[in-house]
Design a protein around this motif. Structure first.
Motif, PDB file in Angstrom:
ATOM      1  N   ILE A 179       0.839  -1.199   0.000  1.00  0.00           N
ATOM      2  CA  ILE A 179       0.000   0.000   0.000  1.00  0.00           C
ATOM      3  C   ILE A 179       0.876   1.251   0.000  1.00  0.00           C
ATOM      4  O   ILE A 179       0.625   2.204  -0.742  1.00  0.00           O
ATOM      5  CB  ILE A 179      -0.956  -0.015   1.211  1.00  0.00           C
ATOM      6  CG1 ILE A 179      -2.048  -1.076   1.019  1.00  0.00           C
ATOM      7  CG2 ILE A 179      -1.595   1.352   1.416  1.00  0.00           C
ATOM      8  CD1 ILE A 179      -2.942  -1.260   2.231  1.00  0.00           C
ATOM      9  N   LYS A 180       1.914   1.245   0.817  1.00  0.00           N
ATOM     10  CA  LYS A 180       2.798   2.413   0.857  1.00  0.00           C
ATOM     11  C   LYS A 180       3.586   2.553  -0.440  1.00  0.00           C
ATOM     12  O   LYS A 180       3.941   3.657  -0.837  1.00  0.00           O
ATOM     13  CB  LYS A 180       3.748   2.311   2.052  1.00  0.00           C
ATOM     14  CG  LYS A 180       3.032   2.324   3.390  1.00  0.00           C
ATOM     15  CD  LYS A 180       3.976   2.478   4.543  1.00  0.00           C
ATOM     16  CE  LYS A 180       4.355   3.943   4.733  1.00  0.00           C
ATOM     17  NZ  LYS A 180       5.098   4.165   5.987  1.00  0.00           N
ATOM     18  N   ARG A 181       3.849   1.434  -1.091  1.00  0.00           N
ATOM     19  CA  ARG A 181       4.615   1.479  -2.345  1.00  0.00           C
ATOM     20  C   ARG A 181       3.768   1.957  -3.516  1.00  0.00           C
ATOM     21  O   ARG A 181       4.185   2.814  -4.294  1.00  0.00           O
ATOM     22  CB  ARG A 181       5.181   0.089  -2.635  1.00  0.00           C
ATOM     23  CG  ARG A 181       5.875  -0.029  -3.977  1.00  0.00           C
ATOM     24  CD  ARG A 181       6.336  -1.456  -4.199  1.00  0.00           C
ATOM     25  NE  ARG A 181       6.793  -1.689  -5.552  1.00  0.00           N
ATOM     26  CZ  ARG A 181       7.106  -2.870  -6.045  1.00  0.00           C
ATOM     27  NH1 ARG A 181       7.023  -3.943  -5.286  1.00  0.00           N
ATOM     28  NH2 ARG A 181       7.491  -3.016  -7.294  1.00  0.00           N
ATOM     29  N   ARG A 191       0.321   3.084  -3.312  1.00  0.00           N
ATOM     30  CA  ARG A 191      -0.674   4.095  -2.968  1.00  0.00           C
ATOM     31  C   ARG A 191      -1.941   3.941  -3.815  1.00  0.00           C
ATOM     32  O   ARG A 191      -2.321   4.828  -4.583  1.00  0.00           O
ATOM     33  CB  ARG A 191      -0.095   5.505  -3.105  1.00  0.00           C
ATOM     34  CG  ARG A 191       1.177   5.694  -2.305  1.00  0.00           C
ATOM     35  CD  ARG A 191       1.599   7.126  -2.204  1.00  0.00           C
ATOM     36  NE  ARG A 191       0.691   7.898  -1.371  1.00  0.00           N
ATOM     37  CZ  ARG A 191       0.698   7.887  -0.039  1.00  0.00           C
ATOM     38  NH1 ARG A 191       1.565   7.130   0.613  1.00  0.00           N
ATOM     39  NH2 ARG A 191      -0.145   8.621   0.634  1.00  0.00           N
ATOM     40  N   LEU A 212      -5.323   5.312   2.945  1.00  0.00           N
ATOM     41  CA  LEU A 212      -3.918   5.683   2.867  1.00  0.00           C
ATOM     42  C   LEU A 212      -3.529   6.567   4.039  1.00  0.00           C
ATOM     43  O   LEU A 212      -4.251   7.505   4.389  1.00  0.00           O
ATOM     44  CB  LEU A 212      -3.613   6.424   1.557  1.00  0.00           C
ATOM     45  CG  LEU A 212      -3.824   5.656   0.254  1.00  0.00           C
ATOM     46  CD1 LEU A 212      -3.453   6.538  -0.924  1.00  0.00           C
ATOM     47  CD2 LEU A 212      -2.997   4.390   0.234  1.00  0.00           C
ATOM     48  N   ARG A 259      -1.649   9.452   4.829  1.00  0.00           N
ATOM     49  CA  ARG A 259      -1.100  10.541   4.028  1.00  0.00           C
ATOM     50  C   ARG A 259       0.233  11.017   4.571  1.00  0.00           C
ATOM     51  O   ARG A 259       1.204  11.149   3.854  1.00  0.00           O
ATOM     52  CB  ARG A 259      -2.094  11.715   4.043  1.00  0.00           C
ATOM     53  CG  ARG A 259      -2.714  11.984   2.685  1.00  0.00           C
ATOM     54  CD  ARG A 259      -3.505  13.258   2.696  1.00  0.00           C
ATOM     55  NE  ARG A 259      -4.601  13.179   1.751  1.00  0.00           N
ATOM     56  CZ  ARG A 259      -5.812  13.640   1.982  1.00  0.00           C
ATOM     57  NH1 ARG A 259      -6.081  14.197   3.139  1.00  0.00           N
ATOM     58  NH2 ARG A 259      -6.743  13.542   1.085  1.00  0.00           N
ATOM     59  N   ASP A 290       3.134  10.190   6.009  1.00  0.00           N
ATOM     60  CA  ASP A 290       3.964   9.041   6.348  1.00  0.00           C
ATOM     61  C   ASP A 290       5.452   9.379   6.345  1.00  0.00           C
ATOM     62  O   ASP A 290       6.294   8.516   6.161  1.00  0.00           O
ATOM     63  CB  ASP A 290       3.703   7.881   5.375  1.00  0.00           C
ATOM     64  CG  ASP A 290       3.965   8.275   3.923  1.00  0.00           C
ATOM     65  OD1 ASP A 290       4.189   9.478   3.678  1.00  0.00           O
ATOM     66  OD2 ASP A 290       3.939   7.394   3.057  1.00  0.00           O
ATOM     67  N   GLN A 312      -0.163   0.396   8.612  1.00  0.00           N
ATOM     68  CA  GLN A 312       0.684   1.250   7.779  1.00  0.00           C
ATOM     69  C   GLN A 312       1.614   2.109   8.633  1.00  0.00           C
ATOM     70  O   GLN A 312       2.774   2.333   8.281  1.00  0.00           O
ATOM     71  CB  GLN A 312      -0.173   2.143   6.891  1.00  0.00           C
ATOM     72  CG  GLN A 312      -0.932   1.406   5.802  1.00  0.00           C
ATOM     73  CD  GLN A 312      -1.743   2.340   4.935  1.00  0.00           C
ATOM     74  OE1 GLN A 312      -1.227   3.286   4.362  1.00  0.00           O
ATOM     75  NE2 GLN A 312      -3.038   2.096   4.853  1.00  0.00           N
ATOM     76  N   ASN A 371       5.297  16.434  -1.176  1.00  0.00           N
ATOM     77  CA  ASN A 371       5.880  15.251  -1.822  1.00  0.00           C
ATOM     78  C   ASN A 371       6.002  15.423  -3.325  1.00  0.00           C
ATOM     79  O   ASN A 371       6.748  14.688  -3.982  1.00  0.00           O
ATOM     80  CB  ASN A 371       5.026  14.017  -1.520  1.00  0.00           C
ATOM     81  CG  ASN A 371       5.170  13.559  -0.079  1.00  0.00           C
ATOM     82  OD1 ASN A 371       6.124  13.907   0.589  1.00  0.00           O
ATOM     83  ND2 ASN A 371       4.213  12.788   0.402  1.00  0.00           N
TER      84      ASN A 371
END
Length: 649
Positions: A120-122, A124, A130, A132, A134, A339, A457
């Motif tokens: 999931i983090k990879r 998205r 999610l 947000r 992180d 997460q 980001n």
């Protein structure tokens, strides 16, 4: 079905966790995004699925990941997506877009949960909850690679430098306050090793009683080690013992009539008492623990986190997870937790404000990740219940503030669209600025903003290529930055399906920069993105900006306009980012020389050449015979060096 190694997770811990029993399956489909095609694609793979734990990825026709899920039994879980009538609208839309699936089997459901968080983090995905915010959390590092350990702030991997790591802290401010307390209480050094080794007299920190000056021998190594142990005890929550020891030492110094030393202990004791009394969250008896509470209003959610270590409050932070529409609150909190702890060491105790259906599975997964027992509790009475209630109130207040800001932001964006006659309210605004000094170290910068505020980001910096741009030519610099930006967009997302294309460009500059931007976009065939240039008023007075539009139109806004303040914020943020990028580049250039670019010239040879010739310019202009006489330089190296600076035409 073929095994697809490229689809395996590339996270190192995942590679260690999964062995030869993992397998990856995929099925491809085609057609317009509709339920029948999506269900057909899912049914095609059901025949091959094992009744084992694992993780599945649902992908659209482009191969983009729509959703990542984990399952105790893959066959049963994936089969549930074919029963469309039982799915909520959100998942029905996802199934309608699904054209392929990738499956990875695992040994246990806990492993599947951990892998799910990584993916999931990879990727998205658009249909997963999610986390947000992180970004990495700061820690305090007490180094142990020096006779006089250094205390410092640390971000990133916690196995790079040897020492004790304490954290996480909620913010850099929380770390700074704790570091200041450590310096006042225990007089530990915070300077770098090079600064330490080159001191001949104490620095200012010694004068203001923030350091014991071990660099010049004002404290013995054994006495400094005792201070380090006290600091460790304080950070571990054993401040009562530290307080008693300080009180005893103060009394002994006073009895020995060493009143100056007694005053030092008194000041340290006062600092410790002040720190203990300034805690806004009192968590005696909790030890190490994290506290989470969730608030929900009008479809928006906020999760408030308190970080407690050694019974001390190390700060709190509000999180606003994305993609939470139609997702049950307990499921949002569970997804958030897995997460959050994907790259954060979990404490032994986690307190939450509601029952979690997969609590035991979360505990098993976090235990596997951390190597120690982790319990997730929902306290209902006592001091811990009061902590939960305090976290819930903070979550509700943070959500109220967020919604008020969002409402105000939406109003300003609507006014922006109306004032500048945009086709719609912009969802992605890109702001560009350049920075240089007399043409040197030129850099370009892009910041991104939207309805939710700045998207840091997505910020980008551009090193201007001097061969393509005349030094100091602001117009050419702007043209180059935009050319590179839109060339990349055309290459990576020609269909404009990713949401990375801007709805509005804002250029920091006047008519010249606007003309350069419009010319570049015309040449690139981009005709549907509005462009605005912002120039400062007479004497560069803020509040009297002029907004330049294509076709020679100009606008000014009332001095107290909310829209003007918003556009000034965008312009100033782009300027700040551009200046920071330029300064970093300039600082780096001050520590490099032309010798760094010569093949075969390492630090030792570079040092020898500079000691012999004095400057890099002298090395560049030296004759071949002079280079051969330099210490440590062979004839072959001298010839290579000479040919590098004097290429044969």
């Amino acid at each position: 079905m073929d095994r697809t190694p490229a689809d395996r997770p590339d996270h190192p811990s995942a590679a260690e966790r999964f062995n030869e029993d993992q397998a990856t399956y995929a099925v491809k489909g085609s057609g317009a995004p509709d339920l029948e095609a999506g269900v057909a694609a899912i049914r095609n793979i059901l025949k091959t699925l094992p009744a084992r734990p694992g993780v599945y990825r649902m992908q659209d026709s482009r191969g983009d990941v729509l959703y990542v899920g984990k399952a105790r039994t893959l066959r049963s879980r994936v089969n549930s997506y074919t029963q469309v009538a039982r799915l909520p609208k959100r998942l029905q839309r996802m199934v309608a877009q699904t054209r392929s699936m990738t499956i990875v089997t695992t040994r246990t459901e806990a492993e599947a949960l951990l892998l799910e968080a990584q993916l999931i983090k990879r990727f998205r995905p658009a249909y997963n909850v999610l986390l947000r915010d992180d970004k990495s959390f700061p820690f305090i590092l007490l180094r142990e690679d020096h006779p006089f350990p250094r205390v410092q702030k640390h971000r990133g991997a916690r196995n790079v430098k040897r020492g004790h790591y304490y954290g996480p802290f909620a913010s850099a401010g929380s770390v700074t306050r704790t570091l200041n307390a450590l310096q006042k209480l225990f007089l530990l050094r915070s300077c770098s090793d090079s600064f330490f080794s080159n001191r001949s007299r104490p620095c200012l920190l010694y004068q203001i009683r923030r350091c014991s000056a071990p660099c010049v021998g004002r404290i013995a190594e054994a006495d400094y080690a005792e201070l380090v142990e006290d600091a460790k005890a304080f950070l571990a929550g054993k401040s009562t013992g530290v307080q008693a020891r300080l009180g005893r030492q103060m009394a002994e110094a006073a009895e020995a009539q060493d009143y100056e030393l007694a005053a030092v202990y008194r000041d340290r004791l006062r600092a410790l008492t002040y720190i203990q009394g300034s805690q806004t969250v009192h968590a005696e008896g909790l030890g190490d623990g994290d506290i989470f509470a969730l608030a929900c209003k009008a479809g928006a959610m906020c999760i408030q986190a308190f970080f407690i270590r050694g019974g001390q409050n190390w700060g709190h932070r509000a999180f606003f997870p994305a993609h939470t529409n139609d997702v049950p609150e307990a499921e949002v909190l569970s997804s958030f937790l897995v997460q959050f702890y994907e790259d954060m060491p979990p404490p032994r105790r986690i307190l939450v404000d509601r029952a979690l259906a997969d609590r035991e599975l979360l505990e098993e997964a976090l235990c596997e990740r951390s190597g120690h027992k982790v319990s997730i509790d929902q306290p209902r009475r006592g001091s811990r219940a009061r902590l939960i209630e305090q976290a819930r109130r903070n979550a509700e207040e943070a959500l109220e503030r967020r919604m008020a800001e969002t409402t105000s932001q939406a109003k300003v964006l609507r006014e922006l669209a109306d004032t500048f006659e945009l086709p719609d309210v912009p969802k992605r605004i890109e702001v560009y600025d350049n920075s240089h000094i007399m043409g040197t170290n030129p850099t370009g910068a892009m910041i991104v903003a939207g309805p939710e505020g700045f998207r840091k980001n997505n910020y980008r910096k551009f090193n201007i290529k001097r061969l393509e741009t005349q030094p100091g030519d602001d117009f050419a610099m702007m043209r180059e930055v935009l050319e590179r930006r839109f060339a990349r967009l055309e290459k990576e997302d020609p269909d404009r399906a990713s949401g990375e294309w801007p709805d509005l460009l804002i250029i920091d500059g006047g008519k010249g920069q606007l003309s350069a931007a419009c010319e570049m976009m015309e040449n690139a065939g981009v005709h549907d993105i509005p462009v605005i240039a912002v120039s400062k008023g007479p004497d560069r007075t803020a509040g009297r900006e002029t907004f330049h539009l294509p076709g020679g139109r100009e606008l000014t806004l009332p001095p107290n306009s909310a829209l003007l303040f918003y556009l000034q914020r965008l312009r100033d943020e782009a300027h700040r980012f551009a200046i920071g990028t330029h300064r970093a580049k300039r600082s780096k250039s001050l520590t490099t020389s032309t010798l760094d670019e010569v093949p075969g010239i390492g630090p030792n040879r570079k040092r020898a050449l500079l000691m012999h010739f004095g400057t890099a310019r002298a090395v560049k202009g030296a004759a071949l015979d002079d280079l051969e006489r330099a210490p440590g330089i062979s004839k072959a190296m001298a010839r290579q060096l000479y040919d590098y600076f004097h290429p044969r035409g």
